[in-house]
Design a protein around this motif. Structure first.
Motif, mmCIF file in Angstrom:
data_model
loop_
_atom_site.group_PDB
_atom_site.id
_atom_site.type_symbol
_atom_site.label_atom_id
_atom_site.label_comp_id
_atom_site.label_asym_id
_atom_site.label_seq_id
_atom_site.Cartn_x
_atom_site.Cartn_y
_atom_site.Cartn_z
ATOM 1 N N VAL A 111 84.839 -63.003 47.460
ATOM 2 C CA VAL A 111 85.286 -61.577 48.010
ATOM 3 C C VAL A 111 86.528 -61.519 48.354
ATOM 4 O O VAL A 111 87.002 -62.800 48.898
ATOM 5 C CB VAL A 111 84.328 -61.235 49.300
ATOM 6 C CG1 VAL A 111 84.966 -60.175 50.150
ATOM 7 C CG2 VAL A 111 82.839 -61.184 48.949
ATOM 8 N N ILE A 112 87.516 -60.933 47.819
ATOM 9 C CA ILE A 112 88.928 -60.877 47.910
ATOM 10 C C ILE A 112 89.102 -59.673 48.872
ATOM 11 O O ILE A 112 89.149 -58.526 48.515
ATOM 12 C CB ILE A 112 89.840 -60.809 46.942
ATOM 13 C CG1 ILE A 112 89.281 -61.993 45.954
ATOM 14 C CG2 ILE A 112 91.181 -60.987 47.183
ATOM 15 C CD1 ILE A 112 90.057 -62.143 44.987
ATOM 16 N N LEU A 113 89.660 -59.809 50.327
ATOM 17 C CA LEU A 113 89.866 -58.632 50.982
ATOM 18 C C LEU A 113 91.229 -58.042 50.751
ATOM 19 O O LEU A 113 92.157 -58.566 50.896
ATOM 20 C CB LEU A 113 90.117 -59.126 52.808
ATOM 21 C CG LEU A 113 88.733 -59.884 53.256
ATOM 22 C CD1 LEU A 113 89.018 -60.773 54.464
ATOM 23 C CD2 LEU A 113 87.573 -58.858 53.524
ATOM 24 N N CYS A 114 90.985 -56.786 50.272
ATOM 25 C CA CYS A 114 92.098 -55.929 49.620
ATOM 26 C C CYS A 114 92.421 -54.675 50.629
ATOM 27 O O CYS A 114 93.190 -53.668 49.974
ATOM 28 C CB CYS A 114 91.847 -55.579 48.409
ATOM 29 S SG CYS A 114 91.858 -57.129 47.050
ATOM 30 N N ILE B 280 76.233 -64.459 58.285
ATOM 31 C CA ILE B 280 77.441 -63.842 58.177
ATOM 32 C C ILE B 280 76.998 -62.581 58.048
ATOM 33 O O ILE B 280 77.296 -61.599 58.864
ATOM 34 C CB ILE B 280 78.129 -64.094 57.240
ATOM 35 C CG1 ILE B 280 79.155 -65.402 57.488
ATOM 36 C CG2 ILE B 280 79.267 -63.007 56.912
ATOM 37 C CD1 ILE B 280 79.949 -65.568 58.435
ATOM 38 N N LEU B 281 76.399 -61.896 57.006
ATOM 39 C CA LEU B 281 76.020 -60.469 56.907
ATOM 40 C C LEU B 281 74.862 -60.122 57.822
ATOM 41 O O LEU B 281 74.907 -58.769 58.400
ATOM 42 C CB LEU B 281 75.453 -60.266 55.411
ATOM 43 C CG LEU B 281 76.816 -60.560 54.561
ATOM 44 C CD1 LEU B 281 75.966 -60.233 53.146
ATOM 45 C CD2 LEU B 281 77.794 -59.607 54.657
ATOM 46 N N ARG C 290 84.042 -54.364 56.815
ATOM 47 C CA ARG C 290 84.464 -54.443 55.624
ATOM 48 C C ARG C 290 83.301 -55.183 54.724
ATOM 49 O O ARG C 290 82.571 -54.772 53.467
ATOM 50 C CB ARG C 290 85.515 -54.976 55.083
ATOM 51 C CG ARG C 290 86.571 -53.741 55.329
ATOM 52 C CD ARG C 290 88.080 -54.369 54.650
ATOM 53 N NE ARG C 290 89.144 -53.631 55.363
ATOM 54 C CZ ARG C 290 89.527 -52.383 55.049
ATOM 55 N NH1 ARG C 290 88.776 -51.655 54.152
ATOM 56 N NH2 ARG C 290 90.544 -51.893 55.569
ATOM 57 N N ILE C 291 83.170 -56.522 55.128
ATOM 58 C CA ILE C 291 82.317 -57.461 54.624
ATOM 59 C C ILE C 291 80.892 -56.995 54.634
ATOM 60 O O ILE C 291 79.869 -57.278 53.795
ATOM 61 C CB ILE C 291 82.353 -58.776 55.144
ATOM 62 C CG1 ILE C 291 83.684 -59.388 54.818
ATOM 63 C CG2 ILE C 291 81.375 -59.872 54.808
ATOM 64 C CD1 ILE C 291 84.174 -60.731 55.596
ATOM 65 N N LYS C 292 80.360 -56.227 55.735
ATOM 66 C CA LYS C 292 78.997 -55.828 55.962
ATOM 67 C C LYS C 292 78.837 -54.752 54.814
ATOM 68 O O LYS C 292 77.474 -54.796 54.668
ATOM 69 C CB LYS C 292 78.774 -55.318 57.557
ATOM 70 C CG LYS C 292 77.299 -54.709 57.518
ATOM 71 C CD LYS C 292 76.444 -55.854 57.705
ATOM 72 C CE LYS C 292 75.023 -55.365 57.960
ATOM 73 N NZ LYS C 292 73.992 -56.506 57.991
ATOM 74 N N GLN C 293 79.759 -53.985 54.429
ATOM 75 C CA GLN C 293 79.369 -52.913 53.403
ATOM 76 C C GLN C 293 79.140 -53.484 52.007
ATOM 77 O O GLN C 293 78.937 -53.128 51.483
ATOM 78 C CB GLN C 293 80.608 -52.164 53.339
ATOM 79 C CG GLN C 293 80.548 -51.280 54.570
ATOM 80 C CD GLN C 293 81.879 -50.375 54.546
ATOM 81 O OE1 GLN C 293 82.020 -49.587 53.283
ATOM 82 N NE2 GLN C 293 82.552 -50.123 55.624
#
Length: 201
Positions: free
Chosen positions: A4-7, A194-195, A108-111
Motif C-alpha cells: 500500500v502506497i499512500l498517494c 490494523i484494519l 484511507r487504509i480502512k477503505q
C-alpha cells in the motif's frame, strides 16, 4: 503480499515542486517518485500495489494508464486499431482506489480492507525513497510478532551547529547527526489488528 502506497496527500511541504501535480508524481531523475518507490519494492519481489488516492488522484491513474505507450517504442496497426509495445514493461498489478481528498491516513487504509487478502501487508508514503532491505524488515516484523513494524531513522540536522561558550563560537559542526529517531516511513502491518481497529501507529 500487497504493498500500500499512500498517494492522497496534498504535498504542502513540496509545494514548489508539486503545484499542479500530486506529490507522488514529482520527478526524480526522469521518473516519478512513485515509480522509484514501486521499483524498490519490485526488486524484492513485490509486484502487487494498492494506491489509495486523494488529491489529484486522476493524474496518478492517467500516469499509469498511459505509462507503457508513452515511455516505450510502439508498433501501430491503424487498420485494426491496435498497438504493441516493443519493450518489456514493469510486471506490476496496480489497484487505484479513490479514498477522498481530505480523508485521514487511518480512514484511507480502512477503505482498502477488501483488497488486502494476506495476513501481512506492506505500507509506505508516496513521497519517500529508501534503500531499506525489505526482506530484513519483514523478517524482523515476523520475529517480533507485533501488529505494526515501522522503520526508524536518525537524520542529519539540516543546519550547521555552533558550539558557543560565553557568547563566542568555539566550534562548528556541519549538519551533525541528530540523536532522536524519526519515522522512516516504511511499515509492515498485520491485517488483523490494523484494519479491525482502524489504527496506524
Amino acid at each position: 503480499m500487497k504493498v500500500v502506497i499512500l498517494c492522497g496527500g496534498k504535498g504542502m511541504r513540496m509545494r514548489g515542486l508539486t503545484e499542479n501535480i500530486p506529490k507522488a508524481l514529482a520527478d526524480v531523475n526522469g521518473k516519478t517518485i512513485l515509480w522509484h518507490i514501486m521499483k524498490h519494492y519490485s526488486e524484492y519481489g513485490h509486484q502487487e500495489f494498492i494506491l489509495p488516492l486523494g488529491y489529484k488522484g486522476d493524474q496518478i491513474k492517467d500516469y499509469f494508464v498511459n505509462l507503457a505507450w508513452r515511455k516505450n517504442n510502439l508498433k501501430i496497426d491503424l487498420l485494426n486499431n491496435q498497438y504493441d509495445i516493443l519493450e518489456k514493461t514493469e510486471p506490476w498489478n496496480i489497484t487505484c482506489i479513490d479514498t477522498g481528498q481530505d480523508t485521514m491516513t487511518g480512514a484511507r487504509i480502512k477503505q482498502l480492507e477488501e483488497y488486502i487478502e494476506d495476513d501481512i501487508f506492506l505500507l509506505t508514503y508516496g513521497d519517500g525513497l529508501s534503500d531499506i532491505d525489505l526482506d530484513k524488515l519483514i523478517a524482523f516484523h515476523k520475529e517480533k510478532g507485533k501488529t505494526v513494524t515501522l522503520t526508524g531513522i536518525k537524520k542529519n540536522n539540516q543546519y550547521g551547529v555552533l558550539d558557543i561558550e560565553d557568547g563566542i563560537a568555539k566550534g562548528f559542526s556541519e549538519k551533525p547527526m541528530l540523536n532522536d529517531w524519526i519515522n522512516g516511513g516504511f511499515f509492515v502491518c498485520n491485517k488483523d489488528g490494523i484494519l479491525d481497529r482502524n489504527q496506524i501507529a
